[in-house]
Motif scaffolding. Structure first.
Motif, PDB file in Angstrom:
ATOM      1  N   HIS A  98       3.330   5.771  -7.752  1.00 23.09           N
ATOM      2  CA  HIS A  98       3.830   5.240  -8.964  1.00 23.09           C
ATOM      3  C   HIS A  98       3.275   4.172  -9.405  1.00 23.09           C
ATOM      4  CE1 HIS A  98       6.101   2.233  -6.386  1.00 23.09           C
ATOM      5  NE2 HIS A  98       6.380   1.925  -7.555  1.00 23.09           N
ATOM      6  N   ASN A  99       2.345   3.455  -8.450  1.00 23.98           N
ATOM      7  CA  ASN A  99       2.014   2.144  -8.608  1.00 23.98           C
ATOM      8  C   ASN A  99       0.626   1.761  -7.950  1.00 23.98           C
ATOM      9  OD1 ASN A  99       1.570  -0.873  -9.190  1.00 23.98           O
ATOM     10  ND2 ASN A  99       3.728  -1.322  -9.449  1.00 23.98           N
ATOM     11  N   MET A 100      -0.333   2.178  -8.529  1.00 24.12           N
ATOM     12  CA  MET A 100      -1.805   1.840  -7.886  1.00 24.12           C
ATOM     13  C   MET A 100      -2.160   0.230  -7.935  1.00 24.12           C
ATOM     14  SD  MET A 100      -2.568   4.527  -6.823  1.00 24.12           S
ATOM     15  CE  MET A 100      -3.974   4.598  -5.925  1.00 24.12           C
ATOM     16  N   SER A 101      -1.490  -0.419  -8.693  1.00 23.18           N
ATOM     17  CA  SER A 101      -1.758  -1.844  -8.897  1.00 23.18           C
ATOM     18  C   SER A 101      -1.285  -2.336  -7.439  1.00 23.18           C
ATOM     19  CB  SER A 101      -0.923  -2.553 -10.115  1.00 23.18           C
ATOM     20  OG  SER A 101      -1.355  -2.053 -10.959  1.00 23.18           O
ATOM     21  N   ILE A 102      -0.091  -2.187  -7.133  1.00 20.64           N
ATOM     22  CA  ILE A 102       0.530  -2.868  -5.746  1.00 20.64           C
ATOM     23  C   ILE A 102      -0.141  -2.125  -4.746  1.00 20.64           C
ATOM     24  CG2 ILE A 102       2.563  -3.609  -6.610  1.00 20.64           C
ATOM     25  CD1 ILE A 102       4.029  -1.705  -5.206  1.00 20.64           C
ATOM     26  N   ALA A 103      -0.755  -0.959  -4.702  1.00 20.48           N
ATOM     27  CA  ALA A 103      -1.353  -0.397  -3.656  1.00 20.48           C
ATOM     28  C   ALA A 103      -2.761  -0.940  -3.490  1.00 20.48           C
ATOM     29  CB  ALA A 103      -1.804   1.271  -3.930  1.00 20.48           C
ATOM     30  N   THR A 104      -3.509  -1.291  -4.580  1.00 15.48           N
ATOM     31  CA  THR A 104      -4.885  -1.966  -4.382  1.00 15.48           C
ATOM     32  C   THR A 104      -4.372  -3.466  -4.009  1.00 15.48           C
ATOM     33  OG1 THR A 104      -5.426  -0.822  -6.393  1.00 15.48           O
ATOM     34  CG2 THR A 104      -6.611  -3.003  -6.044  1.00 15.48           C
ATOM     35  N   LEU A 105      -3.579  -4.261  -4.223  1.00 17.52           N
ATOM     36  CA  LEU A 105      -3.101  -5.550  -3.693  1.00 17.52           C
ATOM     37  C   LEU A 105      -3.007  -5.461  -2.197  1.00 17.52           C
ATOM     38  CD1 LEU A 105      -2.339  -8.430  -3.947  1.00 17.52           C
ATOM     39  CD2 LEU A 105      -0.102  -7.653  -4.609  1.00 17.52           C
ATOM     40  N   GLY A 106      -2.363  -4.249  -1.829  1.00 18.41           N
ATOM     41  CA  GLY A 106      -1.692  -4.032  -0.297  1.00 18.41           C
ATOM     42  C   GLY A 106      -3.095  -3.836   0.391  1.00 18.41           C
ATOM     43  N   CYS A 107      -4.340  -3.256  -0.194  1.00 19.97           N
ATOM     44  CA  CYS A 107      -5.477  -3.200   0.317  1.00 19.97           C
ATOM     45  C   CYS A 107      -6.160  -4.331   0.509  1.00 19.97           C
ATOM     46  CB  CYS A 107      -6.321  -1.961  -0.504  1.00 19.97           C
ATOM     47  SG  CYS A 107      -7.933  -1.828   0.028  1.00 19.97           S
ATOM     48  N   LEU A 108      -6.148  -5.184  -0.341  1.00 16.90           N
ATOM     49  CA  LEU A 108      -6.879  -6.541  -0.361  1.00 16.90           C
ATOM     50  C   LEU A 108      -6.279  -7.274   0.684  1.00 16.90           C
ATOM     51  CD1 LEU A 108      -7.414  -7.298  -4.059  1.00 16.90           C
ATOM     52  CD2 LEU A 108      -9.302  -6.807  -2.465  1.00 16.90           C
ATOM     53  N   ILE A 109      -4.972  -7.440   0.752  1.00 17.72           N
ATOM     54  CA  ILE A 109      -4.139  -8.193   1.806  1.00 17.72           C
ATOM     55  C   ILE A 109      -4.815  -7.640   3.334  1.00 17.72           C
ATOM     56  CG2 ILE A 109      -1.994  -8.694   2.805  1.00 17.72           C
ATOM     57  CD1 ILE A 109      -0.843  -8.546   0.075  1.00 17.72           C
ATOM     58  N   LEU A 110      -4.744  -6.589   3.357  1.00 16.72           N
ATOM     59  CA  LEU A 110      -5.085  -5.721   4.558  1.00 16.72           C
ATOM     60  C   LEU A 110      -6.393  -6.221   4.979  1.00 16.72           C
ATOM     61  CD1 LEU A 110      -3.464  -2.299   4.582  1.00 16.72           C
ATOM     62  CD2 LEU A 110      -2.963  -4.283   6.113  1.00 16.72           C
ATOM     63  N   TRP A 111      -7.336  -6.245   3.984  1.00 15.88           N
ATOM     64  CA  TRP A 111      -8.802  -6.522   4.205  1.00 15.88           C
ATOM     65  C   TRP A 111      -8.933  -7.988   4.859  1.00 15.88           C
ATOM     66  CZ3 TRP A 111     -13.059  -4.877   0.161  1.00 15.88           C
ATOM     67  CH2 TRP A 111     -14.397  -5.068   0.747  1.00 15.88           C
ATOM     68  N   VAL A 112      -8.126  -8.970   4.099  1.00 18.89           N
ATOM     69  CA  VAL A 112      -8.361 -10.310   4.594  1.00 18.89           C
ATOM     70  C   VAL A 112      -7.680 -10.735   5.938  1.00 18.89           C
ATOM     71  CG1 VAL A 112      -7.576 -12.570   4.050  1.00 18.89           C
ATOM     72  CG2 VAL A 112      -8.356 -11.134   1.965  1.00 18.89           C
ATOM     73  N   LEU A 141       0.899  -1.209  -0.011  1.00 18.36           N
ATOM     74  CA  LEU A 141      -0.020   0.153   0.011  1.00 18.36           C
ATOM     75  C   LEU A 141       0.866   1.239  -0.206  1.00 18.36           C
ATOM     76  CD1 LEU A 141      -2.814   1.034   0.436  1.00 18.36           C
ATOM     77  CD2 LEU A 141      -2.249   1.294   2.857  1.00 18.36           C
ATOM     78  N   GLU A 142       1.894   1.376   0.869  1.00 15.58           N
ATOM     79  CA  GLU A 142       2.621   2.435   1.123  1.00 15.58           C
ATOM     80  C   GLU A 142       3.593   2.636   0.013  1.00 15.58           C
ATOM     81  OE1 GLU A 142       4.360   2.821   5.011  1.00 15.58           O
ATOM     82  OE2 GLU A 142       2.598   2.334   6.015  1.00 15.58           O
ATOM     83  N   THR A 143       4.038   1.561  -0.682  1.00 13.87           N
ATOM     84  CA  THR A 143       4.942   1.689  -1.811  1.00 13.87           C
ATOM     85  C   THR A 143       4.382   2.387  -2.975  1.00 13.87           C
ATOM     86  OG1 THR A 143       6.289  -0.109  -0.721  1.00 13.87           O
ATOM     87  CG2 THR A 143       6.749   0.469  -3.215  1.00 13.87           C
ATOM     88  N   GLY A 144       2.888   1.716  -3.176  1.00 13.50           N
ATOM     89  CA  GLY A 144       2.453   2.243  -4.227  1.00 13.50           C
ATOM     90  C   GLY A 144       1.804   3.468  -4.142  1.00 13.50           C
ATOM     91  N   PHE A 145       1.557   3.947  -3.134  1.00 12.88           N
ATOM     92  CA  PHE A 145       1.265   5.581  -3.017  1.00 12.88           C
ATOM     93  C   PHE A 145       2.483   6.477  -3.070  1.00 12.88           C
ATOM     94  CE2 PHE A 145      -3.206   4.941  -0.622  1.00 12.88           C
ATOM     95  CZ  PHE A 145      -3.765   4.676  -1.662  1.00 12.88           C
TER      96      PHE A 145
END
Length: 514
Positions: free
Chosen positions: A275-289, A103-107
């Protein structure tokens, strides 16, 4: 004669047994010699290794059969289930560090990716050692109402830490709690990203987890000194104990550091896209689970409250994502993915304090309001307070952590899913202002102490050479300046950097390359 004849048969049988035993021993010895010859003489392949798990299964089955006559007690089964669930929960919460990394890296910008990843990874290692040495003792061990004074380095018994009623071993309880402690430190990482010195962040993380977080957490959760809990303050899984504590520390750090270069142009905030909203989105999904472990395993037991908490947690996250999407769409004219992400996280943070004592409608309202608050507070911190938070950590964890804690006083139904009295009734359920007032007092006390200690820590670190990197290093990127490496070596890089006045300038690395 009969007796002698019988004895003779016994002797013959005994001789037969001895001869059989001798033959068996001889066979075992020959097999052993063959085994060692095979292994060390390399006469055969390693296929014999397949026999090891088979032998283990045979031994384990034999051992279970030997004890089959002993009755299994229901409380023993329940105890094992409790430990298994808490262990799974601890692993899920630890894995949240992967979500925060993404999340933080993507943002953040590409030139700071290594720095953000390194901070999020090493911070849990530091948190583990600090909490093992001091924090766990300060937070849970015997002492006074302010701080624990014994049990450092996990040297105590369950009675030392006031956890005997849970039935959990000290090792497991520590593992679960240190996962939460690491989360508080990780929250700070995002708010101070792209301009803080690496070593100063590490030192602050040690102080936060080992001292500040442990002291305030004791007042809320400790069985030996939880005076806020005894007063009636309720924060089931850490909207205040974890999230707003990390949020207050992050707010003070970001304020003292100041904004990133180019964030403000004539006083007006400028967007600095990640720079990378793809990995930010992945981070969000990991946190949700992983949040199902964060909230669900806080029961410290397997009971009817676990699935109920899972549903309230999921409903709040969903509501937060939807309301944040609608709010950002209405304000900016476009649905902002970063706000969708933060809206989901806002709902999760908001429900954390009350997930065990609110009904399904209450959880949707709590999460939905959190989703609206996070969008509005991002603008407030950016435009009004002029606090530059690259990932919105203060809005998600501080604002929504405070909201979620106060929401206990509004939406609590009093009992959890097991029928146990877990909190006072909320204002909207006939409880009046009592529980709400206690929640407000607890938020103010924990927030005040955290702000005080964090400010002391940040200014103390600033006194030794400052906590911010040089302008040249910030323009070049912390990956090169702090770590001497790049996250995307060999890939095309953004060749511009936002300068101190908000103008686009050629990246220092590209100038050097040319």
């Amino acid at each position: 004669m009969a007796r002698l004849k019988f004895s003779g048969r016994r002797k013959g049988h005994s001789r037969s047994l001895n001869e059989g035993t001798d033959r068996s021993i001889d066979q075992i010895l020959r097999a052993g010699r063959s085994f060692f010859h095979d292994v060390f003489g390399r006469r055969t392949s390693l296929g014999w290794l397949a026999c090891i798990p088979l032998a283990a299964v045979i031994v384990a089955t034999w051992n279970l059969a030997a004890h089959a006559a002993e009755p299994i007690k229901p409380e023993d089964v329940q105890g094992l289930l409790n430990m298994t669930w808490v262990l799974v929960g601890a692993i899920l919460v630890i894995f949240m560090n992967a979500g925060f990394c993404m999340l933080e890296t993507g943002f953040c910008r590409q030139k700071n990716a290594v720095n953000v990843l390194t901070k999020n990874l090493i911070v849990f290692a530091l948190a583990t050692l600090a909490f093992w040495a001091l924090g766990y003792g300060f937070m849970f061990a015997q002492g006074n109402n302010v701080i624990g004074t014994t049990g450092f380095f996990l040297s105590g018994t369950p009675e030392t830490y006031g956890i005997e009623a849970t039935g959990l071993p000290v090792s497991l309880h520590f593992l679960f709690q240190v996962a939460f402690a690491g989360t508080a430190a990780t929250i700070v990482s995002g708010a101070v990203a792209e301009r803080i010195k690496f070593v100063d962040f590490l030192i602050f993380s040690l102080l936060l987890v080992g001292v500040s977080y442990a002291i305030t957490g004791r007042w809320i959760w400790s069985g030996t000194g939880g005076w806020l809990f005894n007063m009636g303050f309720r924060d089931f899984a850490g909207s205040t104990a974890v999230h707003s504590v990390g949020g207050w520390a992050a707010l003070m750090g970001a304020s003292i550091l100041g904004p990133r270069m180019g964030k403000y142009d004539n006083g007006q905030p400028r967007a600095i896209p990640g720079h990378n909203m793809s990995i930010a989105t992945l981070g969000c999904l990991i946190l949700w689970v992983c949040w199902f472990g964060f909230n669900g395993a806080s029961t410290l037991a397997v009971n009817a409250a676990v699935p109920y908490i899972a549903v309230t947690t999921n409903l709040a996250a969903a509501a937060g994502g939807v309301t944040a999407t609608v709010t950002s769409w209405w304000l900016s004219g476009k649905p902002d993915l970063s706000m969708v992400i933060n809206g989901i996280l806002a709902g999760l943070v908001g429900i954390t304090a009350s997930c065990n004592v609110v009904d399904y409608t209450g959880s949707v309202l709590i999460g939905g309001i959190a989703g609206i608050l996070v969008v509005l507070s991002v603008g407030f911190f950016d435009s009004v307070l002029k606090v530059d938070d690259p990932v919105g950590a203060t809005s998600v964890h501080l604002v929504c952590g405070v909201w979620g804690t106060l929401a206990v006083g509004l939406f609590s139904v009093g009992k959890d899913a097991t029928g146990t009295d877990a909190a006072g009734l909320g204002l909207f359920y006939g409880g009046g202002l009592t529980q709400l007032g206690i929640q407000f007092l607890g938020v103010a006390i924990v927030g005040g102490v955290t702000v005080l200690l964090s400010t002391i820590f940040w200014y103390a670190l600033s006194a030794f050479g400052g906590i911010r990197v040089s302008p040249e290093e910030e323009a070049l990127g912390l990956d090169i300046g702090e770590h001497g490496m790049e996250a995307y070596s060999g890939f095309v890089k953004d060749n511009t950097s936002i300068g101190p006045t908000g103008t686009a300038v050629m990246d220092v690395s590209d100038q050097a390359a040319s």
